[in-house]
Structures are given as structure tokens and as C-alpha cells.
Design an enzyme around this catalytic site. Structure first.
Site, PDB file in Angstrom:
ATOM      1  N   ASP A 109       0.816  -1.214   0.000  1.00 29.46           N
ATOM      2  CA  ASP A 109       0.000   0.000   0.000  1.00 29.46           C
ATOM      3  C   ASP A 109       0.857   1.276   0.000  1.00 29.46           C
ATOM      4  OD1 ASP A 109      -2.033   1.770   0.329  1.00 29.46           O
ATOM      5  OD2 ASP A 109      -2.814   0.920   2.184  1.00 29.46           O
ATOM      6  N   ARG A 127     -11.981   2.421   7.952  1.00 23.41           N
ATOM      7  CA  ARG A 127     -10.598   2.769   7.581  1.00 23.41           C
ATOM      8  C   ARG A 127     -10.574   3.951   6.610  1.00 23.41           C
ATOM      9  NH1 ARG A 127      -5.516   0.056   4.474  1.00 23.41           N
ATOM     10  NH2 ARG A 127      -4.057   0.137   6.165  1.00 23.41           N
ATOM     11  N   TRP A 139      -4.346  -8.633  -3.675  1.00 20.63           N
ATOM     12  CA  TRP A 139      -5.656  -7.976  -3.827  1.00 20.63           C
ATOM     13  C   TRP A 139      -6.250  -7.840  -2.432  1.00 20.63           C
ATOM     14  CZ3 TRP A 139      -8.912  -7.871  -8.609  1.00 20.63           C
ATOM     15  CH2 TRP A 139     -10.228  -7.434  -8.345  1.00 20.63           C
ATOM     16  N   ASP A 140      -6.268  -6.611  -1.930  1.00 21.77           N
ATOM     17  CA  ASP A 140      -6.678  -6.372  -0.547  1.00 21.77           C
ATOM     18  C   ASP A 140      -8.111  -5.852  -0.486  1.00 21.77           C
ATOM     19  OD1 ASP A 140      -6.429  -6.078   2.189  1.00 21.77           O
ATOM     20  OD2 ASP A 140      -4.689  -4.751   2.101  1.00 21.77           O
ATOM     21  N   CYS A 190      -6.539 -11.122  -0.077  1.00 26.50           N
ATOM     22  CA  CYS A 190      -6.263 -10.629   1.268  1.00 26.50           C
ATOM     23  C   CYS A 190      -7.449  -9.750   1.636  1.00 26.50           C
ATOM     24  CB  CYS A 190      -4.977  -9.799   1.222  1.00 26.50           C
ATOM     25  SG  CYS A 190      -4.652  -8.785   2.668  1.00 26.50           S
ATOM     26  N   ASP A 192      -3.203 -10.559   9.511  1.00 25.53           N
ATOM     27  CA  ASP A 192      -2.223  -9.496   9.731  1.00 25.53           C
ATOM     28  C   ASP A 192      -1.362  -9.803  10.942  1.00 25.53           C
ATOM     29  OD1 ASP A 192      -2.723  -7.974   7.574  1.00 25.53           O
ATOM     30  OD2 ASP A 192      -4.055  -6.550   8.567  1.00 25.53           O
TER      31      ASP A 192
HETATM   32  C1  DGJ Z   1      -4.188  -4.990   5.139  1.00 24.46           C
HETATM   33  C2  DGJ Z   1      -3.304  -6.137   4.758  1.00 24.46           C
HETATM   34  O1  DGJ Z   1      -3.675  -7.294   5.436  1.00 24.46           O
HETATM   35  C3  DGJ Z   1      -1.855  -5.743   5.057  1.00 24.46           C
HETATM   36  O2  DGJ Z   1      -1.017  -6.835   4.802  1.00 24.46           O
HETATM   37  C4  DGJ Z   1      -1.484  -4.544   4.239  1.00 24.46           C
HETATM   38  O3  DGJ Z   1      -1.495  -4.864   2.881  1.00 24.46           O
HETATM   39  C5  DGJ Z   1      -2.444  -3.409   4.535  1.00 24.46           C
HETATM   40  N1  DGJ Z   1      -3.809  -3.802   4.410  1.00 24.46           N
HETATM   41  C6  DGJ Z   1      -2.174  -2.245   3.626  1.00 24.46           C
HETATM   42  O4  DGJ Z   1      -3.098  -1.263   3.738  1.00 24.46           O
END
Ligand code: DGJ
Length: 733
Positions: free
Chosen positions: A366, A442, A476-477, A525, A547
Site C-alpha cells: 500500500d 478505515r 488484492w486487498d 487478502c 495481519d
Molecule cells: C491490510 C493487509 O492485510 C496488510 O497486509 C497490508 O497490505 C495493509 N492492508 C495495507 O493497507
């Protein structure tokens, strides 16, 4: 042949290697569940439907039809007519009256398995799977339910799904469409499910099934960190090696409900499907609705067999990526190393140091786009920030490639920041309810992926970046849940479709991505492991587990995840200490051994590590290459659980031919004045001898499994060791 139809007594027999599933019918055509369990070989009978008992079936005793419906073991129960247990299908006619009743019309048995429209689903060829489709009909509504059972003999799996078809002239409303139901007599069942939270995902929970309903669910628009679309019913005393296990797992990435209900007659109904809350689907004449798939497995040999069934099944019949059976590049991700504070030079520095230790890919997380230096802006503006990445993305990627590393990148495609050019141009692209201020998560809103124009925009903005440089990996979050379920495009009648349409939008995006970039390694993710489900596995061979990268927290997270998912699907990295989430200090070795039970990689600032830790990375990357084929393809055995014993943890992976077994032991807490600890291993050939690598010690498989293995006393908390046993060929005994 896995599926037989016994014409004379109208029984469907579905056989896998170790299990049998029997479906029967009443004279009127109600389709009932007879049996699921150990493999049967003789002619089947339908006495377990209890048709001869009071209240008999309606054609014999119409007076008591209500009592019949209230107790008959239905294969696909409907609501509104008299079955007061949880129904699978609730349909309203044009007048708003809810009720339906389904009767057998026809069936078809065919080799292979057809795709499910717009949904991820298991696959297999004519030699691997056979499918039974039973067509049920409500003649009043002119509605059909097509129940589909795909039988995967080798893996002991039945994949179930349902398609609802409106063949009439009335517009119908589907208020609930579950995908699977299992009606059984109670056997003092206990329920196992996975629960948790952000950074504590998928912890195993077990408890008695009681009268009434017990459920796990999500209404967050994703499968969620909190509860998991999985449920198993087990008989008392079930452990890793014994006991009956009936398990369901949902191939879906949105709102779900999994529920067990015990009723007045001590029968148990287990159901799974899309959460009916806030679900309301308009089914116009001629349309159909495809419900997602449930993966069903039975094990008569405890939870270990169940895990191995799921692992084999997902590896062979769900994960499509070309990386499925390949070693993944060892990556280093800059998130915990830099968070948003990085630039071109910093990334190159990391890459140079990483290369020296055998790391193979740099992933830029990010913060590389728009003006993003904090989490309150720029999502949606997928344009490279040239203040940070001077000279642009291609230049960075080329330089990283020159250093000898591949390059990967992070996206959060489903989101939009209120402070973004995208939101300023298209505020109506975010999910929102008229006149109501959107609920921020967020600092961001969710894009309305039920809209084709939004899906197109999102796809093009991601694809454009991927086309612009040699990018081999995408993370891909998705960092918030869905709220404010309002779409500027949907009319009032269709708003109850929004949650599901959103999920279909996500699937469409990922489908397009893997089609255009078939060689891309995709890792899903969601704020850690918030969307870890089999639906996502269809697109990405690995999913970021949590995380929480602390090795000890990971023991419980990975135990719960490994209960169902192959180890190579679990995104796991070695990170810095004190750990950023829990502040715990653990030995570097232990962090490595725990991450080796997943995809393996790093998430730390390698440029700041002392030399001895860099040397350990060199050792660990060698170890990854040595063991990854085994870990990725082997049979998983849970040996001991820290979650249960509060002292130590152990798991093993055995090669399919039992030629080698890698067992990892973690002593979580040291205990004073103790002798060696005896543990019972699994996964060995009991007639073979094994050499414990690094020693001259030879053990017989049978002693290791039945008499036990001694773990020498270790000093300190959080210490660990791998034990690699290699089979001795008969001539070198
Ligand atoms: C949440 C993810 O789980 C993290 O590994 C990281 O990519 C952050 N978001 C970045 O905003």
C-alpha cells in the site's frame, strides 16, 4: 460408477471411496435423506425414511400431513407449508404469499461436472467426478429446484448446489435459497466451527449441539474474520484419528449462514447457504438463480482424514492457478518494513539485500499511488505516485528485475477514498443510502460492484498498471466491510439483491484478471484473513492468512486454517520483533519454521537486520527450497495443539508415498524439571524404517506412531525444531 439409481425402490446411491450418501422418495415424490456415512456395498433400503410410522406419508394419511412435514428428513426443505425446522427455500408469489412444496420430476446422471454460472466452483473431468441432478417442482408456482450432487470418489467429497428456475408467468421473490441440507438423527453430535476476529482469525471452537439452533454467519459482505463458512458435526470422542465427521464448507465470499438445529424428535438439520438476511431476489418468468456450492465430506477416521480430504480436493478440484503445484517465489513485502513511508530508493535497497539472502520477489504494498502517505486518501486513483517512485513504475520494476528479483504489487480495487479524484468525479459509484452519510471504515467507502460501469472502470485501472511493467504478482486487498447497502442503479424491487450482486462483481473482476494474466500469481487478502474462503481459492492459489504475523499467534490461526485448507494456500511470512501486533519477541528460527508451514516469505526491513539474522534468512530460504514440494503436496497431520494443551504445538507433513515426513515441534512455554516429552507421530509407513536426518538414529514407523517419539528437553519459551524423517530403502537397512 459413483452414482446408481435403484429404479425399483427409487433410491439414489452416491458412493465415494469411503462414504455413501443415499437419497430416497415417498410415493408422492417428496425427496428425503436416507443416509450419509461409511461406504455401503449392498443393495440400499429406504426404511430409515420411517414412512411406515405415524404420521405416515400424506397420500396414506392426509389428516396428518402437517406432522409428516414437521418430521420427514428432507433433502431440500421448503418454507411455509408445515416443516417448522429451518427451510432451504422461501419463495413468495406475486401476492406476497410465502410457501412452496417440491416433488420429484426427473433426474439425470452424467460424467463430469458443469460450471456454475458466474460463480466459483469445483471442477473435474469425466474420470474424476460424476454428477446427479434431481429436478424437483412446485406445480403451483411453476418453479423448479435442480439439486446437483457432484461425486468426487477419490477425495470422498460431494459438491452440492441448487439452481432455482421460474418456469411460470408470475414474478417470484426468493427470500432464501440455501445450497445444502443434511437431516440426520442426532448422535450426541458436537459442532466444530472456526471463529475469531481481525488478527485472530479461524480459531477452532467445539461444543455440544443442543436443542434449538446454533449458527455461524456473516452479514459483512465478505466471509469475514469473525466466523467462517464451515461447520462440522462430530460424534463424541472424535479426535484426529477416530470418530465420525460430517463437514460442510461454502464456496462463497459474501454473507453466509451455516446452522445446526436439533428438534423435538432428536433429529438434526445442518444447512448452509447465502445468509437470507437482507437477501431478496426477484425471479422473473424464464429466469433462474444459481446458488453457490457447498463442499461436503464425511470422514469415519476423525478430523485428520477430513482435513486431508479437503486439502486434496482443493488442490485437485478448486485451485486453477498455474502456481497450484509449483513452488511460489519467496517474497519480501515492504508493508511492515516501511508502511506508507517508502520511495524508489528504499525499495531498491530492500531488493538488493533480499537478493543476497535468496529472496526471489519484492512486493510493493500500500502507498504507491495517488498522493497516499496515510490511509485517508487516493483509493480509486490507481496512478503511480511519481514523487515516491521517481521515473515511474516501469523503471522501478526493471531495476528490481536487474537486481534479480521479480516484482509484485498491492491493490485495493473494491474501495474508494472520499478524498480521491474518483470519488469527486463519481460520488454515486460508492455504496450509499440516500440522504444518509456513509459509514466510514478505515477512512474509505465501498464501490458499487453491482454496476457494470464500475466493474469496467476498476478492471481497466488495475489491468492498465499490470500491462505497464513486468509485474508477476498481485496482492488484492479489501480493508473494510460492506455497509450502506444502497446502489444508485438498482430500483426498489431489486435492492435486496445488492449483497449478492456485489460478490458476483468481485468474481467477475478476478475472473477477468486471471484470464488476461494467466501467469500472474494472485494472493487475495482482506485486512488480513477476512475473506479466506474456497471461493477466493478458485482465483488465487494463496490467501493472506492474517495481519498477525507473530509466530505464536499464528500457531492457532494456522491450526484452524489448516483444518480445512492446504498449507500452500496460507499466506505466511517471517516478520520483525517485537511483533507489531502483539509485541511478543520470538526466536527468528521459530518465525521461520511457522512460516514454512504456509507460502513462506518475509515482511520486515531486511536492511536493518543484524548480520546473524540475515545469515538465518539464507538458511531459511534454502530450507524452503528443500521442503516446499513436501509441504505443498503432502498429507497434513496435526500431532499436538497448543490451543488445547497450552504448552506445545506440533504438525507433520508426509509425502504421498510416505518416503519422508517433516514434523515441526514448537515448545511454547518452557516447564521446569521435566523429562523428554513423548508425542505420537502420524503419517508413517508402519512397516518401514526411517532415519532422522542429522542423526544416526533409525526408527520404525510403527514405533513412532504407536509407541511414540521423544522430544528432548528444550530451553526457553517459543523455541522450536523441525524433524525430518527419511525412509530407509530395504537394502540400506
Ligand atoms: C491490510 C493487509 O492485510 C496488510 O497486509 C497490508 O497490505 C495493509 N492492508 C495495507 O493497507
Amino acid at each position: 460408477m459413483a452414482i446408481y439409481y435403484q429404479e425399483e425402490n427409487r433410491i439414489f446411491q452416491l458412493h465415494t471411496k469411503r462414504s455413501t450418501y443415499l437419497i430416497g422418495m415417498t410415493p408422492e415424490g417428496y425427496v428425503g435423506h436416507i443416509y450419509y456415512g461409511e461406504r455401503l456395498f449392498q443393495r440400499a433400503d429406504h426404511y430409515l425414511l420411517r414412512m411406515g410410522e405415524i404420521p405416515f406419508t400424506p397420500s396414506v394419511n392426509k389428516r396428518e400431513k402437517l406432522s409428516f412435514l414437521d418430521s420427514f428428513p428432507m433433502e431440500y426443505p421448503t418454507g411455509g407449508i408445515g416443516d417448522f425446522r429451518e427451510s432451504c427455500l422461501n419463495v413468495k408469489n406475486e401476492k406476497g404469499q410465502m410457501g412452496s412444496e417440491l416433488f420429484y420430476v426427473s433426474h439425470r446422471i452424467y460424467e463430469g461436472k458443469e460450471k456454475l454460472a458466474d460463480l466459483p466452483a469445483s471442477f473435474g473431468n469425466g474420470e474424476e467426478v460424476q454428477t446427479l441432478e434431481i429436478v424437483l417442482e412446485d406445480g403451483i408456482l411453476n418453479l423448479q429446484a435442480v439439486l446437483s450432487y457432484s461425486v468426487f470418489e477419490k477425495e470422498d467429497v460431494i459438491a452440492r448446489s441448487v439452481r432455482i428456475v421460474n418456469r411460470g408467468k408470475e414474478t417470484l421473490r426468493l427470500e432464501k435459497v440455501f445450497s445444502a441440507c443434511l437431516d440426520m438423527d442426532n448422535e450426541a453430535f458436537e459442532m466444530i466451527n472456526l471463529c475469531g476476529s481481525w488478527a485472530r482469525e479461524r480459531h477452532i471452537q467445539r461444543g455440544a449441539v443442543r436443542y434449538g439452533k446454533q449458527a455461524v454467519s456473516s452479514l459483512r459482505g465478505e466471509s469475514g474474520h469473525q466466523e467462517h463458512p464451515f461447520m462440522a458435526l462430530v460424534t463424541p470422542g472424535t479426535d484426529q484419528q477416530q470418530g465420525k465427521v460430517y463437514a460442510m464448507h461454502f464456496v462463497y465470499s459474501g454473507n453466509f449462514l451455516a446452522q445446526v438445529e436439533m428438534n423435538q424428535f432428536d433429529s438434526v438439520r445442518m444447512v448452509m447457504g447465502i445468509n437470507p438476511e437482507q437477501f431478496d431476489w426477484v425471479l422473473s418468468p424464464g429466469e433462474d438463480f444459481q446458488a453457490p456450492e457447498v463442499i461436503l465430506t464425511y470422514s469415519g477416521e476423525g478430523l485428520g482424514r477430513m482435513s486431508r480430504n479437503f486439502h486434496d480436493f482443493y488442490r485437485s478440484h478448486m485451485i486453477r492457478s498455474i502456481y497450484n503445484h509449483k513452488k511460489r517465489p519467496i517474497l519480501i513485502n515492504n508493508w511492515e518494513a516501511t508502511y506508507f513511508k517508502f520511495d524508489h530508493e528504499k525499495l531498491l535497497e530492500i531488493a538488493r539485500e533480499a537478493k543476497k539472502c535468496g529472496i526471489e520477489m519484492l512486493v510493493m504494498d500500500d502507498g504507491w499511488f495517488g498522493k497516499r502517505n496515510t490511509d485517508d486518501n487516493s483509493l480509486g486513483d490507481w496512478v503511480v505516485n511519481e514523487e515516491k517512485l521517481k521515473g515511474g513504475l516501469k523503471k522501478l520494476v526493471d531495476q528490481v528485475n536487474e537486481i534479480g528479483l521479480e516484482f509484485g504489487i498491492w491493490f485495493e480495487p473494491e474501495m474508494v477514498s472520499p478524498d480521491s479524484d474518483l470519488y469527486r468525479a463519481h460520488p454515486d459509484w460508492a455504496l450509499q443510502i440516500d440522504k444518509r452519510e456513509g459509514t466510514m471504515g478505515r477512512n474509505q467507502y465501498v464501490l458499487d460492484l453491482s454496476r457494470a460501469d464500475v466493474v469496467d472502470y476498476v478492471y481497466e485501472s488495475v489491468a492498465k498498471i499490470l500491462r505497464s511493467a513486468n509485474i508477476r504478482y498481485v496482492k488484492w486487498d479489501m480493508n473494510r466491510f460492506l455497509t450502506d447497502l444502497g446502489s444508485a442503479r438498482l430500483d426498489a424491487a431489486h435492492h435486496g439483491e445488492l449483497f449478492h450482486r456485489y460478490v458476483l462483481g468481485v468474481y467477475e473482476l478476478q475472473e477477468r484478471l486471471v484470464r488476461e494474466f494467466p501467469e500472474l500469481l494472485l494472493e487475495n487478502c482482506a485486512s488480513g484473513g477476512g475473506r479466506f474462503d474456497p471461493g477466493m481459492l478458485y482465483y488465487s492459489p494463496q490467501i493472506w492468512c492474517s495481519d498477525d504475523t507473530d509466530a505464536i499467534e499464528r500457531l492457532m490461526i494456522q491450526e484452524g486454517t489448516g483444518l480445512i485448507y492446504p498449507l500452500a494456500a496460507m499466506g505466511a511470512h517471517v516478520s520483525d520483533c517485537p511483533n507489531h501486533i502483539v509485541g511478543r519477541i520470538t526466536p527468528f528460527e521459530t518465525r521461520g519454521y511457522v512460516a514454512l508451514a504456509g507460502t513462506f516469505g518475509y515482511e520486515l526491513d531486511i536492511t536493518k537486520l543484524p548480520d546473524e539474522q540475515r545469515e538465518m534468512i539464507c538458511e531459511q530460504t534454502k530450507m524452503y527450497h528443500k521442503y516446499n514440494d513436501l509441504v505443498r503436496e503432502g498429507d497434513y497431520y496435526r500431532i499436538a495443539s497448543y490451543r488445547e494443551n497450552h504448552k506445545f504445538d506440533a504438525w507433520a507433513v508426509a509425502s504421498k508415498d510416505k518416503r519422508e515426513v517433516l514434523m515441526t515441534y514448537v515448545q511454547v512455554l518452557a516447564e521446569p524439571n521435566k523429562r523428554s516429552r513423548k508425542i505420537y507421530l502420524q503419517g508413517f509407513d508402519k512397516e518401514a524404517l526411517y532415519l532422522l536426518e542429522g542423526t544416526k538414529q533409525v526408527y520404525s514407523g510403527e514405533m513412532l506412531m504407536y509407541a511414540g517419539f521423544l522430544i528432548e528437553p528444550m530451553e526457553g519459551d517459543f523455541v522450536s525444531r523441525p524433524y525430518h524423517f527419511v525412509k530407509k530403502e530395504s537394502d540400506d537397512r
